[in-house]
Scaffold this active site. Structure first.
Site, PDB file in Angstrom:
ATOM      1  N   ASP A   1      53.567  -7.301 -55.973  1.00 30.95           N
ATOM      2  CA  ASP A   1      54.273  -8.415 -55.351  1.00 30.95           C
ATOM      3  C   ASP A   1      53.634  -9.743 -55.752  1.00 30.95           C
ATOM      4  O   ASP A   1      53.146  -9.880 -56.881  1.00 30.95           O
ATOM      5  CB  ASP A   1      54.248  -8.224 -53.824  1.00 30.95           C
ATOM      6  CG  ASP A   1      55.482  -8.777 -53.134  1.00 30.95           C
ATOM      7  OD1 ASP A   1      55.634 -10.004 -53.097  1.00 30.95           O
ATOM      8  OD2 ASP A   1      56.286  -7.974 -52.623  1.00 30.95           O
TER       9      ASP A   1
ATOM     10  N   HIS B   1      54.763 -13.750 -49.370  1.00 26.48           N
ATOM     11  CA  HIS B   1      55.672 -12.606 -49.451  1.00 26.48           C
ATOM     12  C   HIS B   1      54.927 -11.278 -49.549  1.00 26.48           C
ATOM     13  O   HIS B   1      55.141 -10.355 -48.747  1.00 26.48           O
ATOM     14  CB  HIS B   1      56.624 -12.771 -50.638  1.00 26.48           C
ATOM     15  CG  HIS B   1      57.729 -11.763 -50.681  1.00 26.48           C
ATOM     16  ND1 HIS B   1      57.582 -10.522 -51.270  1.00 26.48           N
ATOM     17  CD2 HIS B   1      58.998 -11.808 -50.218  1.00 26.48           C
ATOM     18  CE1 HIS B   1      58.712  -9.848 -51.159  1.00 26.48           C
ATOM     19  NE2 HIS B   1      59.600 -10.610 -50.536  1.00 26.48           N
TER      20      HIS B   1
ATOM     21  N   ASN C   1      70.022  -8.276 -52.564  1.00 22.99           N
ATOM     22  CA  ASN C   1      70.752  -8.908 -51.473  1.00 22.99           C
ATOM     23  C   ASN C   1      72.072  -9.522 -51.928  1.00 22.99           C
ATOM     24  O   ASN C   1      72.440 -10.621 -51.528  1.00 22.99           O
ATOM     25  CB  ASN C   1      69.880  -9.979 -50.816  1.00 22.99           C
ATOM     26  CG  ASN C   1      68.631  -9.379 -50.191  1.00 22.99           C
ATOM     27  OD1 ASN C   1      68.653  -8.256 -49.703  1.00 22.99           O
ATOM     28  ND2 ASN C   1      67.546 -10.120 -50.237  1.00 22.99           N
TER      29      ASN C   1
ATOM     30  N   SER D   1      63.670  -6.597 -49.007  1.00 26.94           N
ATOM     31  CA  SER D   1      62.214  -6.537 -49.215  1.00 26.94           C
ATOM     32  C   SER D   1      61.502  -5.876 -48.039  1.00 26.94           C
ATOM     33  O   SER D   1      60.774  -4.889 -48.223  1.00 26.94           O
ATOM     34  CB  SER D   1      61.640  -7.938 -49.446  1.00 26.94           C
ATOM     35  OG  SER D   1      61.739  -8.327 -50.779  1.00 26.94           O
TER      36      SER D   1
END
Length: 391
Positions: A44, A78, A174, A239
């Site tokens: 990530d 994130h 998404n 996520s």
């Protein structure tokens, strides 16, 4: 979106907003497993190991030097948020992970859309991070990112990781009902995860695709607002759903350390919440809503063959093929870079109800009934739509 909550001062507020822990039956789950002994690679934006919830949870010293650049530095929060959803302890008012006994091995990889090209070039390519994780003793690889662009080096790295016995979860994206599944979720051996809300309804932003394998909570999930690590915000997307799927696998593997990735995945498929035939997965929910508790409470559960791929039809392998015999693939530089996914939480496409065989008061999900059916759950009505994979 949403109101930021300062971690120390609002511990109760943050953890009370982790609605999915109650819905998944976390209190009962933790009587059986916390994920202890299982390492999860988080590929990530890096993982800040200094947050109160992650102190002692991040194994930065186990990241190979060649791919360790900025591994514990996270400029946007994130990757740290994903790590906390998996293995956070909840200390100091932070997010408590679904598998708080697991450990995190962090990787900071290149991301699309960054204005700082020089900084990005210093970071590890996703394919390199996946290969490094494959060569380590991590069991689960979490990829809460997505990109519309295929990358042959990344695909080869995922096949290599599968040959090493790793279980990989990836965000489906998404794009909603009209979007397309993104990479790496499209690649063989990457388990694609969609997002659902607290009613058990798939979020409108969650991509409808043949590559969805599971649904997991992904709406109104606490996560860091930014890389300053001073406030949590509500976050939405595939996520966090992916992170919770990875945590689910860690819980199961902790109790059954001798199982292979195939067996862990097969039991999660067998126990997923759905009302349709297992061999006709949904384009919204895949094989159903992930329910690790159902695996943990079943002392007689059959994990099936150790070396047979439970997703052979999707992965293009033979039903009787020994997937551990997949040849090692040579390394190659990555040509494309992932972008972390995001999304809004308006709308829904299907619904779920309480698990009728729970034993106790914890709520889990089972997808109910036929197209256009309506359920009453807690006084509210939800339309149910059974969408299936395309032939």
């Amino acid at each position: 979106m949403s109101v930021g909550l300062a971690p120390g001062a609002a511990a109760q507020d943050i953890q009370s907003r982790q609605w999915y822990l109650k819905a998944m039956g976390a209190d009962e789950i933790w009587k059986y497993s916390t994920g202890k002994g299982v390492k999860v690679a988080v590929i990530d934006s890096g993982v800040n190991s200094a947050t109160s919830s992650l102190k002692g949870q991040v194994l930065a010293d186990q990241v190979p030097t060649s791919v360790s650049y900025m591994a514990t530095e996270d400029k946007d929060g994130h990757g740290t948020g994903m790590a906390e959803l998996i293995a956070g302890t909840g200390s100091g008012g932070g997010v408590r992970g679904l598998a708080p006994g697991a450990k995190i091995v962090p990787f900071h990889v290149q991301s699309a859309g960054s204005a700082d090209a020089k900084y990005q070039l210093k970071l590890t390519a996703p394919a390199e991070a996946i290969r490094a994780a494959a060569d380590s003793d991590v069991k689960v690889i979490n990829m809460s990112f997505s990109s519309p662009y295929p990358d042959s080096a990344e695909e080869d790295a995922i096949k290599y990781a599968a040959s090493k016995g790793k279980l990989m979860f990836a965000a489906i994206g998404n794009g909603g009902a009209k979007g397309k599944a993104e990479y790496p979720a499209v690649y063989p051996y990457a388990v694609g995860v969609s997002a659902m809300d607290k009613s058990g309804t798939v979020a409108k932003f969650s991509t409808k695709s043949n590559y969805v394998d599971f649904a997991a909570p992904g709406v109104h999930i606490p996560g860091w607002c930014d890389g300053k690590f001073t406030q949590y915000c509500d976050t939405d997307g595939t996520s966090p759903a992916t992170a919770l799927a990875s945590a689910s696998a860690a819980l199961v593997w902790s109790v059954h350390p001798d199982w292979t990735a195939n067996q862990v995945l097969r039991t999660l498929i067998d126990t997923a919440g759905r009302s349709w035939a297992k061999d006709e997965p949904s384009t919204y929910l895949g094989y159903g809503i992930i329910r690790p508790r159902r695996v943990l409470i079943d002392k007689n559960i059959d994990p099936g063959p150790a070396n047979r791929d439970p997703l052979y039809a999707e992965n293009g392998t033979d039903a009787d093929e020994d997937v551990t015999a997949t040849p090692s693939l040579s390394a190659a530089p990555a040509s494309g870079h992932p972008s972390k996914d995001a999304g809004s939480s308006s709308g829904a496409t299907s619904a779920a109800a309480k698990d009728s065989g729970s034993g106790g008061n914890s709520q889990t999900w089972v997808i109910i009934g036929a197209a256009a059916a309506v359920l009453l759950i807690g006084g509210a009505g939800f339309a149910v739509l059974r969408a299936r994979r395309n032939a």
